[in-house]
Design an enzyme around this catalytic site. Sequence first.
Site, PDB file in Angstrom:
ATOM      1  N   ALA A 120      20.598  23.191  48.251  1.00  0.00           N
ATOM      2  CA  ALA A 120      19.942  23.934  49.327  1.00  0.00           C
ATOM      3  C   ALA A 120      18.546  24.369  48.878  1.00  0.00           C
ATOM      4  O   ALA A 120      17.578  23.616  49.003  1.00  0.00           O
ATOM      5  CB  ALA A 120      20.798  25.128  49.736  1.00  0.00           C
ATOM      6  N   ARG A 121      18.446  25.570  48.354  1.00  0.00           N
ATOM      7  CA  ARG A 121      17.202  26.097  47.798  1.00  0.00           C
ATOM      8  C   ARG A 121      17.543  26.840  46.517  1.00  0.00           C
ATOM      9  O   ARG A 121      18.538  27.561  46.443  1.00  0.00           O
ATOM     10  CB  ARG A 121      16.503  27.035  48.782  1.00  0.00           C
ATOM     11  CG  ARG A 121      15.780  26.336  49.919  1.00  0.00           C
ATOM     12  CD  ARG A 121      14.561  25.557  49.419  1.00  0.00           C
ATOM     13  NE  ARG A 121      13.747  25.013  50.491  1.00  0.00           N
ATOM     14  CZ  ARG A 121      13.918  23.814  51.028  1.00  0.00           C
ATOM     15  NH1 ARG A 121      14.906  23.036  50.605  1.00  0.00           N
ATOM     16  NH2 ARG A 121      13.126  23.391  51.997  1.00  0.00           N
ATOM     17  N   GLU A 163      11.173  26.322  40.527  1.00  0.00           N
ATOM     18  CA  GLU A 163      10.718  24.928  40.423  1.00  0.00           C
ATOM     19  C   GLU A 163       9.205  24.868  40.196  1.00  0.00           C
ATOM     20  O   GLU A 163       8.467  25.657  40.794  1.00  0.00           O
ATOM     21  CB  GLU A 163      11.065  24.171  41.710  1.00  0.00           C
ATOM     22  CG  GLU A 163      12.548  24.012  41.931  1.00  0.00           C
ATOM     23  CD  GLU A 163      12.865  23.271  43.234  1.00  0.00           C
ATOM     24  OE1 GLU A 163      11.947  22.668  43.831  1.00  0.00           O
ATOM     25  OE2 GLU A 163      14.029  23.284  43.639  1.00  0.00           O
ATOM     26  N   HIS A 220      14.967  17.835  42.607  1.00  0.00           N
ATOM     27  CA  HIS A 220      14.797  18.076  44.044  1.00  0.00           C
ATOM     28  C   HIS A 220      14.533  16.768  44.801  1.00  0.00           C
ATOM     29  O   HIS A 220      13.506  16.604  45.464  1.00  0.00           O
ATOM     30  CB  HIS A 220      13.668  19.066  44.303  1.00  0.00           C
ATOM     31  CG  HIS A 220      13.822  19.808  45.603  1.00  0.00           C
ATOM     32  ND1 HIS A 220      13.370  21.084  45.800  1.00  0.00           N
ATOM     33  CD2 HIS A 220      14.377  19.430  46.800  1.00  0.00           C
ATOM     34  CE1 HIS A 220      13.630  21.479  47.035  1.00  0.00           C
ATOM     35  NE2 HIS A 220      14.243  20.484  47.669  1.00  0.00           N
TER      36      HIS A 220
END
Length: 345
Positions: A259-260, A289, A307
């Site tokens: 997701a995040r 990130e 990612h």
Amino acid sequence: MGSVDNSESPKALILGSIHHATDLLQRLKTQYPIQVIVAGTRDQFLSDCKAGRYNNVVAIGRSVDSVVYTGLFDVELVAQLPLSVKFICHNGAGYDQVDVHACKTRGISVSHTPNVVNAATADTTILLMLAALRRMRIPQGAVLDGSWGNAKSGFKLPLGRDPAGLTLGIIGLGGIGAAVARRATAFDMKIQYHNRRPADESILRGVGAEVTYIPTLAELLASSDIVSVHVPLSDATHHLIGAIEFAQMKPGVVFINTARGPVVDEVALVAAVESGQVWSAGLDVFEHEPQVHPGLVTSGHAVLLPHIGTATVDTRWQMEELMLSNVASALNEGVLKTPVSESRQ
């Protein structure tokens, strides 16, 4: 036919390169003045806004990567946009880079690219789930460093787990979560999920199999062998999973996040992996990130990807097409095809 050159026509601003849906961009340029920006700094962009360079821009299309040269679409930036701007078309399902509330206050509607990302992100989730169940990083490392088959290395093949019969707990059964559930049924897993409220019938039909609604997050965590996160990032979901939540999970749980990154407290995750509470983790996103916590980088019990959830030619083409279709719809009809929920009336 060349691009339109009419200073009085409504304009569009595209922030970031269009790599795949170039034909659609060229068609759009035959109808409206379109400017594409692929370099710069936030200070320069704000200065250009103040100087009136983007007056008459009605719609802005933006990619995630364009944050490098504009920064976030936060309160400061949104306040500097020309009054002519009425639409921001974001290329991504998640839109945490855009302050939707600030946009709404300025009378600006925001769109995103849902649904077209579902398959690729779900595929990545299943990839990570299977890899984490096999602790794939350890045997792969043995192949790469030559310790496999080398009696002197002391390498022992770790035994993984089969997915069949395990319970998969999905946090956030939306489009992506449902796509994950649909794929997981092929592995004879039991599927359960937690949302703030039961999922819409249309979502459940998309799963194509029985799924069980769990009304509390704590109950889902305590009863799942695998936990997979599929919620958007917001103030409400920041650090949704932290030390308390990891302690509520089954000992030896497998944890997946596509997701995040900031949805998970990464320090708490590392502690849970090191203690064995989390038997294995599969991660495509990280809290800071592109930096990754050293405890994850060095752990054989974490499978890590940079990612890449939507990083396929097919999906990126569809994302660009939908973003540009929102721009076209904004210019042609004054409405967005896929507005974010906060922008819907």
